[in-house]
Design an enzyme around this catalytic site. Structure first.
Site: not given
Length: 376
Positions: A103-105
């Site tokens: 995801g956004s990491t």
């Protein structure tokens, strides 16, 4: 007391032997700090149980040499109780063997690659109206109505899917793929632990249509926690991907050093200037963006939230998520990088900023109260 190894050689556990095949036992010293290890295990357990999650992982390393200071996996087992071995999930070390979508990491890493390629500069502006069509798919943001006009730093602070998708399609797919390979994805890190998985990354020939945009927001690629934390460490240390390790030193029965873990650079992925830009951006994520729950007055923390759906059978399963937070501190000259992952929480809360970030904060504060550990 004597024992034999797999080849029948006698090993000294306690005492000595006159057997001509006798090999004296030495000592193995780990980079693990027992205090940090306890902090990770206790806080991860609380975080997973409070979220009624299926699994969890936490790993802390020194970004300047790649040494692992602590790693925890949940569920766990009691090595003194063979009855607990029946739970196969408990036997898995999630830090090295759990593959999940980040995801956004993933976004700071993609942003860094785009800046290195000259595809994005700090003065660029991107317009987010809440969704964007890429090929035959629509990528949506969590914020309805969008974030408006953003520079690259704001894209990270707001965790903007639209902005990252627009950046993803600027890449030549082969260059994008090679950039992620240089960050260690799609291959084992080589950490000195058993059971490491290589993750999942499709060959660039299959990056058609919306795929580059999906990858830019951390979808369609599978990573392990050790891969992700090692790649983020390259932002923390000024641009170098290092091989992680847990064995600090091995000595033979006479006390001679026969092996020593050391800083092992694998690739130079970011220039110092771009690494600094990413560190500043990730600091803003914690101060004003999606990572505010990780902020603490005890340390200047930088980081990134992540929330990803769980794919099964080629499609995303409704109601199944992975919440995560990755960061480092002190952000100007980091000594620690930490990743916390909460897998498949139940009860309606599933965002990384609300589940993983508070666990991250608790760990940071506990470590900050210890006497100085690790190397600068």
């Amino acid at each position: 007391m004597l024992a034999r190894d797999a080849k029948g050689k006698l090993l000294d556990i306690v005492g000595n032997s006159s057997d001509e095949n006798y090999v004296g036992a030495g000592n193995i010293y780990l980079s693990i700090d027992s205090r940090i290890q306890q902090i990770l295990e206790e806080n991860l357990t609380v975080g997973v149980q409070e979220a009624s999650a299926a699994w969890g992982a936490a790993v802390c390393l020194n970004p300047n040499d790649g040494s692992i200071l602590g790693l925890a996996s949940y569920p766990t087992f009691n090595p003194n109780d063979r009855g607990s071995f029946s739970n196969q999930e408990a036997l898995r070390n999630n830090v090295v063997a759990r593959v999940y979508e980040p995801g956004s990491t993933f976004k700071p890493l993609v942003m860094g690659l785009a800046m290195e390629e000259g595809l994005v500069s700090g003065s660029d502006r991107f317009s987010c109206s809440g969704s964007v069509r890429i090929a035959d798919h629509i990528i949506r943001d969590v914020k309805k109505g969008g974030h408006g006009v953003e520079d690259p730093k704001k894209i990270l602070v707001n965790s903007c899917n639209v902005g990252m998708a627009l950046i993803g399609v600027r890449f030549h797919v082969f260059r994008f793929y090679q950039g992620l390979r240089s960050l260690g994805f799609g291959q084992r890190t080589g950490i000195d632990l058993a059971g490491e998985e290589a993750g999942l990354m499709q060959p660039p020939e299959r990056w058609l249509g919306v795929v580059p945009a999906n990858v830019a927001i951390g979808q369609g690629v599978g990573v392990t926690p050790i891969q992700l934390v090692s790649a983020i460490a390259a932002i923390a240390n000024g641009g170098h991907l290092l091989k992680p390790y847990v064995v600090r030193e091995v000595r033979d029965d006479k006390g001679n050093v026969i092996y020593r873990g050391k800083r092992t650079p694998k690739s130079a992925v970011f220039s110092p200037g771009i690494a600094s830009y990413l560190r500043d951006s990730m600091r803003e994520v914690v101060k004003t963006g999606t990572g505010k729950e990780a902020d603490t007055p005890l340390e200047e923390v930088a980081g990134k939230t992540g929330t990803a759906q769980v794919a099964s059978g080629g499609t995303y399963t409704k109601g199944r998520y992975v919440a995560s937070f990755v960061g480092f501190w002190p952000y100007k000259k980091p000594r620690y990088v930490l990743l916390v992952v909460i897998g498949e929480p139940k009860g309606g809360r599933f965002y990384g900023g609300e589940l993983a970030a508070p666990v991250f904060k608790n760990i940071v504060e506990a470590i900050s109260l210890l006497p100085r550990v690790g190397k600068d």
